[in-house]
Design a protein around this motif. Structure first.
Motif, PDB file in Angstrom:
ATOM      1  N   HIS A  47       0.855  -1.187   0.000  1.00  0.00           N
ATOM      2  CA  HIS A  47       0.000   0.000   0.000  1.00  0.00           C
ATOM      3  C   HIS A  47       0.891   1.238   0.000  1.00  0.00           C
ATOM      4  O   HIS A  47       2.076   1.159   0.348  1.00  0.00           O
ATOM      5  CB  HIS A  47      -0.942   0.000   1.215  1.00  0.00           C
ATOM      6  N   ALA A  77      -4.770   7.496  -7.319  1.00  0.00           N
ATOM      7  CA  ALA A  77      -5.470   6.575  -6.417  1.00  0.00           C
ATOM      8  C   ALA A  77      -6.431   5.686  -7.193  1.00  0.00           C
ATOM      9  O   ALA A  77      -6.508   4.478  -6.933  1.00  0.00           O
ATOM     10  CB  ALA A  77      -6.215   7.363  -5.344  1.00  0.00           C
ATOM     11  N   GLU A  78      -7.150   6.260  -8.153  1.00  0.00           N
ATOM     12  CA  GLU A  78      -8.071   5.471  -8.978  1.00  0.00           C
ATOM     13  C   GLU A  78      -7.316   4.411  -9.770  1.00  0.00           C
ATOM     14  O   GLU A  78      -7.783   3.289  -9.930  1.00  0.00           O
ATOM     15  CB  GLU A  78      -8.843   6.385  -9.926  1.00  0.00           C
ATOM     16  N   TRP A  80      -4.577   2.865  -8.970  1.00  0.00           N
ATOM     17  CA  TRP A  80      -4.070   1.777  -8.131  1.00  0.00           C
ATOM     18  C   TRP A  80      -5.125   0.752  -7.767  1.00  0.00           C
ATOM     19  O   TRP A  80      -4.795  -0.341  -7.323  1.00  0.00           O
ATOM     20  CB  TRP A  80      -3.379   2.334  -6.883  1.00  0.00           C
ATOM     21  N   PRO A  94      -3.840  -0.295  -2.131  1.00  0.00           N
ATOM     22  CA  PRO A  94      -4.337   1.006  -1.710  1.00  0.00           C
ATOM     23  C   PRO A  94      -3.309   2.114  -1.933  1.00  0.00           C
ATOM     24  O   PRO A  94      -2.119   1.936  -1.683  1.00  0.00           O
ATOM     25  CB  PRO A  94      -4.617   0.834  -0.217  1.00  0.00           C
ATOM     26  N   PHE A  95      -3.784   3.237  -2.429  1.00  0.00           N
ATOM     27  CA  PHE A  95      -2.988   4.445  -2.600  1.00  0.00           C
ATOM     28  C   PHE A  95      -3.806   5.567  -1.976  1.00  0.00           C
ATOM     29  O   PHE A  95      -4.856   5.933  -2.484  1.00  0.00           O
ATOM     30  CB  PHE A  95      -2.729   4.721  -4.082  1.00  0.00           C
ATOM     31  N   ASN A  96      -3.355   6.050  -0.832  1.00  0.00           N
ATOM     32  CA  ASN A  96      -4.099   7.063  -0.083  1.00  0.00           C
ATOM     33  C   ASN A  96      -3.293   8.342   0.048  1.00  0.00           C
ATOM     34  O   ASN A  96      -2.061   8.307   0.137  1.00  0.00           O
ATOM     35  CB  ASN A  96      -4.437   6.544   1.319  1.00  0.00           C
TER      36      ASN A  96
END
Length: 119
Positions: A47, A77-78, A80, A94-96
């Protein structure tokens, strides 16, 4: 990362280049930032989390580029969660992005995010 060090686009690019160890071919522009954030093969992880403290200072000298920055983070983010980044077994990566700001800046930041996100 610190928004105070990211008052203009060059500061943003420098922080990402330095903190995420972007490769030498990084092009120091918005499309190149998005390309590198969509890849990150040199920094494999289960992540990713980008944290920007004092985000009220982020791109404070060029406010029109804040929308570009926010859109770039949303697009990364989309990307990933897309099938191309799925791990064996189908788990996404997850990419936050976390933007810390003063209480007085929360409503404005929410408004900017809604405008950029089209909601």
């Amino acid at each position: 990362m610190d928004g105070a060090d990211m008052a203009d686009a060059d500061g943003v690019f420098e922080q990402f280049w330095e903190k995420l160890k972007f490769p030498d071919y990084f092009g120091w522009n918005w499309p190149a930032l998005l390309d590198c954030l969509r890849d990150l093969h040199w920094l494999p992880a289960d992540h990713y989390m980008i944290i920007v403290r004092r985000s009220g200072l982020l791109l404070s000298s060029v406010a029109d580029e804040r929308a570009i920055f926010l859109r770039t983070m949303m697009r990364a983010a989309e990307d990933w969660v897309s099938p191309q980044h799925r791990r064996p077994g189908g788990a996404s990566v997850p990419f936050n992005v976390v933007l810390f700001c003063d209480d007085s800046e929360v409503d404005g930041l929410r408004r900017e995010l809604r405008e950029v996100g089209g909601q």
